[in-house]
Design an enzyme around this catalytic site. Structure first.
Site, mmCIF file in Angstrom:
data_model
loop_
_atom_site.group_PDB
_atom_site.id
_atom_site.type_symbol
_atom_site.label_atom_id
_atom_site.label_comp_id
_atom_site.label_asym_id
_atom_site.label_seq_id
_atom_site.Cartn_x
_atom_site.Cartn_y
_atom_site.Cartn_z
ATOM 1 N N GLU A 142 0.802 -1.213 0.000
ATOM 2 C CA GLU A 142 0.000 0.000 0.000
ATOM 3 C C GLU A 142 0.840 1.270 0.000
ATOM 4 O O GLU A 142 0.664 2.174 0.828
ATOM 5 C CB GLU A 142 -0.983 -0.024 1.178
ATOM 6 C CG GLU A 142 -1.906 -1.241 1.130
ATOM 7 C CD GLU A 142 -2.806 -1.404 2.328
ATOM 8 O OE1 GLU A 142 -3.657 -2.317 2.280
ATOM 9 O OE2 GLU A 142 -2.668 -0.630 3.305
ATOM 10 N N GLU A 257 -6.172 -10.279 -1.554
ATOM 11 C CA GLU A 257 -6.976 -9.981 -0.356
ATOM 12 C C GLU A 257 -8.448 -9.798 -0.716
ATOM 13 O O GLU A 257 -9.118 -8.890 -0.212
ATOM 14 C CB GLU A 257 -6.448 -8.717 0.340
ATOM 15 C CG GLU A 257 -4.981 -8.797 0.730
ATOM 16 C CD GLU A 257 -4.502 -7.588 1.521
ATOM 17 O OE1 GLU A 257 -5.347 -6.890 2.134
ATOM 18 O OE2 GLU A 257 -3.283 -7.341 1.545
#
Length: 346
Positions: A142, A257
């Protein structure tokens, strides 16, 4: 560049020593809460019955692994790896460098030299412990801002603030040096919808990846998280073009995810489950129209245990239903979609 691995090489997340056929089944897995494997027999059965891959929901994040500067606690990742090894599974590593989940002691890191030392010490210790046993790592997680501006696309973190974007180069090169055979993944989210925000994030991410490749940074694969807002359409064409550019740079693609955030979907569980499945299918097919991802993992396996209500609880008080199995471990339409997408092709 590490010995034995050229800049263009892309280690595969293989389930056996034999290289799988491009039309072989795609390994499916889920993020796991290690204590539930011991305490909840139905949970354990669900993982054993559905997964070929596992990744810890926690355990390898800094806040779990390093409660104190000079202390590493490997209990949870060791237990999950032992479970994987005992049951013919592979375990993914998540994550080595992230803006969040940092223990309080890291607030004392104030200089470039101290940040470099902490990052290298962490990678050397953690990747070194699992060298040859964890075949794929989310090295940097991220890195792109939620709303990336052209002049400031990167998310603020201890690493970005003190080392700049160079921290990504450093993390990948160091991980490759410690375990030259591991697949090294750049993992991120927020690419999937037909919105200006998602388009800006795709643009910023592609620019970053191109710069890393131009510098011969050993990035082997991209992790597309896929925390999909259930109320929004999937930008199938946009995702396919995005994946085509990444894959065209010689990068493998993983879905890391996957879940569907259902806080704004209808109350009726049957209707909601169909929408959740539809969003997952559109996302997977947008990727599959370009290439078969090397893995598909959901962030959790059952609605009974999910992070989603922590941030996205429903206003009507009904439980969230973001995952392939319901709270009683029964398969939902999302599981059907995943099984169809991941099955071996003739």
């Amino acid at each position: 560049m590490s010995a034995g691995l050229g800049a263009g090489a892309t280690p595969a997340l293989a389930l056996s020593k034999a290289k799988p056929s491009p039309r072989a089944a795609i390994p499916f897995g889920a993020a796991i809460r290690v204590d539930l494997l011991r305490d909840d027999l139905d949970y354990r059965r669900a993982v054993l019955g559905n997964c070929q891959l596992v990744v810890g929901e926690g355990g390898l994040k800094w806040i779990d692994l390093r409660p104190q500067e000079n202390q590493f606690v490997f209990d949870h990742p060791d237990r999950l790896l032992a479970f994987a090894d005992a049951n013919g599974m592979r375990m993914r590593g998540h994550t080595l460098a992230w803006y969040a989940g940092m223990p309080k002691w890291t607030e004392a890191i104030k200089t470039k030299k101290a940040a470099e030392h902490a990052l290298y010490e962490h990678i050397d210790t953690v990747v070194g412990r699992y060298k040859g046993r964890i075949p794929s790592w989310d090295v940097v997680n991220e890195a792109i801002s939620d709303n990336p501006a052209i002049e400031k696309p990167m998310r603020r973190s201890i690493w970005q603030d003190l080392l700049g974007t160079q921290h990504i180069d450093m993390a990948f090169r160091r991980t490759a040096a410690v375990d030259p055979q591991a697949q090294l993944v750049l993992n991120d989210f927020g690419f999937e919808n037909p919105t200006d925000q998602c388009r800006a994030k795709r643009t910023a991410f592609l620019r970053l990846v191109k710069e890393l490749k131009d510098r011969d940074v050993p990035v082997h694969a991209i992790g597309l998280q896929g925390h999909l807002p259930g109320e929004k359409e999937i930008d199938r064409d946009g995702i396919s073009r995005f994946v085509a550019e990444l894959h065209g740079m010689g990068l493998a693609i993983l879905v890391t995810e996957l879940d569907v955030i259902d806080d704004k979907l209808p109350a009726d569980s049957l209707v909601r489950d169909e929408i959740v499945a539809m969003r997952a299918e559109a996302f997977l097919q947008a990727i599959g129209d370009v290439c078969r991802p090397e893995a598909v993992l959901t962030w959790g396996i059952t609605d009974k245990f999910t992070w989603v209500p922590i941030w996205f609880s429903r206003k009507d008080g009904r439980p969230n239903r973001p995952l392939p199995l319901d709270a009683n471990y029964r398969p939902k339409p999302m599981m059907r979609v995943i099984n169809e997408f991941t099955r071996a092709r003739p």
